[in-house]
Scaffold this active site. Structure first.
Site, PDB file in Angstrom:
ATOM      1  N   ILE A  13       0.837  -1.208   0.000  1.00 58.47           N
ATOM      2  CA  ILE A  13       0.000   0.000   0.000  1.00 58.47           C
ATOM      3  C   ILE A  13       0.875   1.262   0.000  1.00 58.47           C
ATOM      4  O   ILE A  13       0.562   2.247  -0.682  1.00 58.47           O
ATOM      5  CB  ILE A  13      -0.944  -0.019   1.226  1.00 58.47           C
ATOM      6  CG1 ILE A  13      -1.912  -1.217   1.128  1.00 58.47           C
ATOM      7  CG2 ILE A  13      -1.716   1.285   1.353  1.00 58.47           C
ATOM      8  CD1 ILE A  13      -2.701  -1.508   2.406  1.00 58.47           C
ATOM      9  N   ASP A  41      14.214   1.554  11.432  1.00 55.82           N
ATOM     10  CA  ASP A  41      13.435   0.461  12.015  1.00 55.82           C
ATOM     11  C   ASP A  41      12.437   1.049  13.014  1.00 55.82           C
ATOM     12  O   ASP A  41      12.807   1.452  14.120  1.00 55.82           O
ATOM     13  CB  ASP A  41      14.382  -0.527  12.708  1.00 55.82           C
ATOM     14  CG  ASP A  41      13.633  -1.708  13.309  1.00 55.82           C
ATOM     15  OD1 ASP A  41      12.378  -1.706  13.272  1.00 55.82           O
ATOM     16  OD2 ASP A  41      14.300  -2.628  13.817  1.00 55.82           O
ATOM     17  N   SER A 114      -6.889  -0.900  10.009  1.00 52.15           N
ATOM     18  CA  SER A 114      -7.348  -2.178   9.435  1.00 52.15           C
ATOM     19  C   SER A 114      -8.786  -2.442   9.872  1.00 52.15           C
ATOM     20  O   SER A 114      -9.210  -1.932  10.928  1.00 52.15           O
ATOM     21  CB  SER A 114      -6.449  -3.310   9.956  1.00 52.15           C
ATOM     22  OG  SER A 114      -7.005  -4.574   9.664  1.00 52.15           O
ATOM     23  N   TYR A 155      -2.012  -7.993  16.663  1.00 55.94           N
ATOM     24  CA  TYR A 155      -2.433  -7.301  15.434  1.00 55.94           C
ATOM     25  C   TYR A 155      -3.728  -6.525  15.673  1.00 55.94           C
ATOM     26  O   TYR A 155      -3.777  -5.311  15.455  1.00 55.94           O
ATOM     27  CB  TYR A 155      -2.596  -8.290  14.273  1.00 55.94           C
ATOM     28  CG  TYR A 155      -2.740  -7.566  12.948  1.00 55.94           C
ATOM     29  CD1 TYR A 155      -1.640  -6.996  12.322  1.00 55.94           C
ATOM     30  CD2 TYR A 155      -3.989  -7.403  12.348  1.00 55.94           C
ATOM     31  CE1 TYR A 155      -1.771  -6.290  11.123  1.00 55.94           C
ATOM     32  CE2 TYR A 155      -4.124  -6.706  11.154  1.00 55.94           C
ATOM     33  CZ  TYR A 155      -3.017  -6.153  10.546  1.00 55.94           C
ATOM     34  OH  TYR A 155      -3.149  -5.448   9.364  1.00 55.94           O
TER      35      TYR A 155
HETATM   36  N1  LIG Z   1      -2.498  -6.268   3.128  1.00 50.41           N
HETATM   37  C1  LIG Z   1      -3.615  -6.333   3.859  1.00 50.41           C
HETATM   38  O1  LIG Z   1      -4.458  -7.226   3.689  1.00 50.41           O
HETATM   39  C2  LIG Z   1      -3.879  -5.280   4.919  1.00 50.41           C
HETATM   40  C3  LIG Z   1      -5.159  -5.199   5.486  1.00 50.41           C
HETATM   41  C4  LIG Z   1      -5.426  -4.237   6.449  1.00 50.41           C
HETATM   42  C5  LIG Z   1      -4.417  -3.374   6.842  1.00 50.41           C
HETATM   43  N2  LIG Z   1      -3.181  -3.461   6.291  1.00 50.41           N
HETATM   44  C6  LIG Z   1      -2.140  -2.542   6.751  1.00 50.41           C
HETATM   45  O2  LIG Z   1      -1.612  -1.832   5.652  1.00 50.41           O
HETATM   46  C7  LIG Z   1      -0.297  -1.371   5.979  1.00 50.41           C
HETATM   47  C8  LIG Z   1       0.614  -1.653   4.807  1.00 50.41           C
HETATM   48  O3  LIG Z   1       0.760  -3.045   4.685  1.00 50.41           O
HETATM   49  P1  LIG Z   1       0.918  -3.790   3.271  1.00 50.41           P
HETATM   50  O4  LIG Z   1      -0.186  -4.749   3.188  1.00 50.41           O
HETATM   51  O5  LIG Z   1       1.141  -2.808   2.200  1.00 50.41           O
HETATM   52  O6  LIG Z   1       2.232  -4.663   3.599  1.00 50.41           O
HETATM   53  P2  LIG Z   1       3.693  -4.698   2.977  1.00 50.41           P
HETATM   54  O7  LIG Z   1       4.405  -5.759   3.725  1.00 50.41           O
HETATM   55  O8  LIG Z   1       3.617  -4.778   1.495  1.00 50.41           O
HETATM   56  O9  LIG Z   1       4.277  -3.262   3.363  1.00 50.41           O
HETATM   57  C9  LIG Z   1       4.578  -2.898   4.690  1.00 50.41           C
HETATM   58  C10 LIG Z   1       5.862  -2.109   4.690  1.00 50.41           C
HETATM   59  O10 LIG Z   1       6.165  -1.769   6.059  1.00 50.41           O
HETATM   60  C11 LIG Z   1       7.549  -1.919   6.223  1.00 50.41           C
HETATM   61  N3  LIG Z   1       7.925  -2.194   7.606  1.00 50.41           N
HETATM   62  C12 LIG Z   1       7.656  -3.320   8.326  1.00 50.41           C
HETATM   63  N4  LIG Z   1       8.273  -3.278   9.518  1.00 50.41           N
HETATM   64  C13 LIG Z   1       8.933  -2.093   9.561  1.00 50.41           C
HETATM   65  C14 LIG Z   1       9.773  -1.493  10.524  1.00 50.41           C
HETATM   66  N5  LIG Z   1      10.087  -2.104  11.679  1.00 50.41           N
HETATM   67  N6  LIG Z   1      10.296  -0.268  10.244  1.00 50.41           N
HETATM   68  C15 LIG Z   1      10.029   0.340   9.062  1.00 50.41           C
HETATM   69  N7  LIG Z   1       9.243  -0.185   8.108  1.00 50.41           N
HETATM   70  C16 LIG Z   1       8.709  -1.396   8.351  1.00 50.41           C
HETATM   71  C17 LIG Z   1       7.911  -3.134   5.358  1.00 50.41           C
HETATM   72  O11 LIG Z   1       9.308  -3.193   5.093  1.00 50.41           O
HETATM   73  C18 LIG Z   1       7.056  -2.917   4.141  1.00 50.41           C
HETATM   74  O12 LIG Z   1       7.730  -2.191   3.131  1.00 50.41           O
HETATM   75  C19 LIG Z   1       0.084  -2.098   7.273  1.00 50.41           C
HETATM   76  O13 LIG Z   1      -0.043  -1.213   8.361  1.00 50.41           O
HETATM   77  C20 LIG Z   1      -0.947  -3.208   7.373  1.00 50.41           C
HETATM   78  O14 LIG Z   1      -1.181  -3.599   8.707  1.00 50.41           O
HETATM   79  C21 LIG Z   1      -2.883  -4.394   5.329  1.00 50.41           C
END
Ligand SMILES: NC(=O)c1ccc[n+]([C@@H]2O[C@H](COP(=O)([O-])OP(=O)(O)OC[C@H]3O[C@@H](n4cnc5c(N)ncnc54)[C@H](O)[C@@H]3O)[C@@H](O)[C@H]2O)c1
Length: 257
Positions: A13, A41, A114, A155
């Site tokens: 996202i 981090d 979420s 979560y």
């Molecule tokens: N994919 C889904 O189904 C979904 C649903 C609801 C909410 N979300 C939320 O959307 C957001 C984006 O997730 P996504 O699905 O794009 O996942 P993704 O894994 O593609 O992207 C998440 C990013 O966060 C970064 N990240 C993780 N830990 C980190 C840290 N300690 N320090 C810095 N960066 C860090 C990762 O490196 C990654 O680039 C998240 O908050 C997730 O909880 C996702």
């Protein structure tokens, strides 16, 4: 040219939001573990402080928009890392970057929460007390005691808490002239979702969680809502949470809104 900081900008996202905003003419400052403009981090206090300092340096102290996408799913261990990134990482960036946003042009911020944020309401969220107290040690103890349930608890509990944190800031941010909202996606086709699907503890449960629109969202669909919420057409939207979940929240909780 608006200057926008995005956490989690290297993937999913966050990467889709970067692409959408750059196409709309924003200068983006990306933050991620690796593969972005600022490597930090967000699971640690030092990493959060370094990220805030680097963003302030990169934007010269004036930021127009902030989008917080960095997050990890329920399969990550230890489970305290989930709370560290999803809650403490987000809240530290919100509070640390508010002074820079206050100087921005029609400033606004969006936090990616979420649908899980409503699965564990605040008054039933065992993490609410220690999160309010900022007691990461107590959080670790609660999660260790939860055993196999620790990932889900971390979560849903961290997503509930980050939405609450946004809602609790609505007056201070309104007074500061900075709009702040959350989006609550359902299942989105990203590496985070795939890791959950591949995990034997959570895969089946995620597959069973089928929305009335029976598919996964594309990251670009979430990015377009984020871009809308950041912009002038959403000028009176503040302190709200927008579900973008193919109807699953309405299907699960039709009488609660
Ligand atoms: N994919 C889904 O189904 C979904 C649903 C609801 C909410 N979300 C939320 O959307 C957001 C984006 O997730 P996504 O699905 O794009 O996942 P993704 O894994 O593609 O992207 C998440 C990013 O966060 C970064 N990240 C993780 N830990 C980190 C840290 N300690 N320090 C810095 N960066 C860090 C990762 O490196 C990654 O680039 C998240 O908050 C997730 O909880 C996702």
């Amino acid at each position: 040219m608006p200057i926008t900081a995005i956490s989690g900008a290297a993937s999913g996202i966050g990467a889709a939001t970067r692409a959408a905003l750059e196409a709309a003419g924003h200068r983006v400052i990306g933050i991620d573990l690796r593969g972005s403009d600022i490597a930090a981090d967000l699971s640690t206090p030092e990493g959060r402080a370094a990220a805030i300092a680097a963003v302030i340096d990169a934007c010269g102290g004036t930021l127009d928009h902030l989008v917080l996408c960095a997050g990890v799913g329920p399969q990550v261990e230890p489970a305290s890392t989930i709370v560290g990134v999803n809650y403490f990482g987000a809240v530290a960036l919100l509070d640390g970057l508010l002074p820079a946003l206050q100087k921005g042009n029609t400033p606004s911020a969006v936090v990616v929460s979420s649908v899980a944020s409503v699965h564990l309401p605040w008054d039933q969220n065992p993490l609410a007390g220690p999160i309010t107290a900022g007691d990461e040690g107590a959080i670790k103890q609660i999660l260790e005691a939860a055993g196999e349930r620790s990932g889900q608890l971390a979560y849903a509990g961290s997503k509930n808490a980050v939405t609450v944190a946004v809602r609790q800031r609505v007056k201070i941010w309104g007074d500061a002239g900075v709009r702040l909202n959350t989006v609550a996606p359902g299942a989105v086709a990203t590496p985070l979702l795939q890791k959950g699907l591949d995990d034997p503890r959570y895969g089946q449960q995620i597959r069973d969680f089928v929305a009335p629109i029976p598919r996964h969202a594309q990251p670009a669909e979430i990015a377009s809502l984020i871009a809308y919420l950041l912009g002038p057409q959403a000028g009176f939207i503040h302190g709200t949470q927008m579900f973008i979940d193919g109807g699953i929240d309405a299907a699960m909780r039709p009488t609660q809104f």
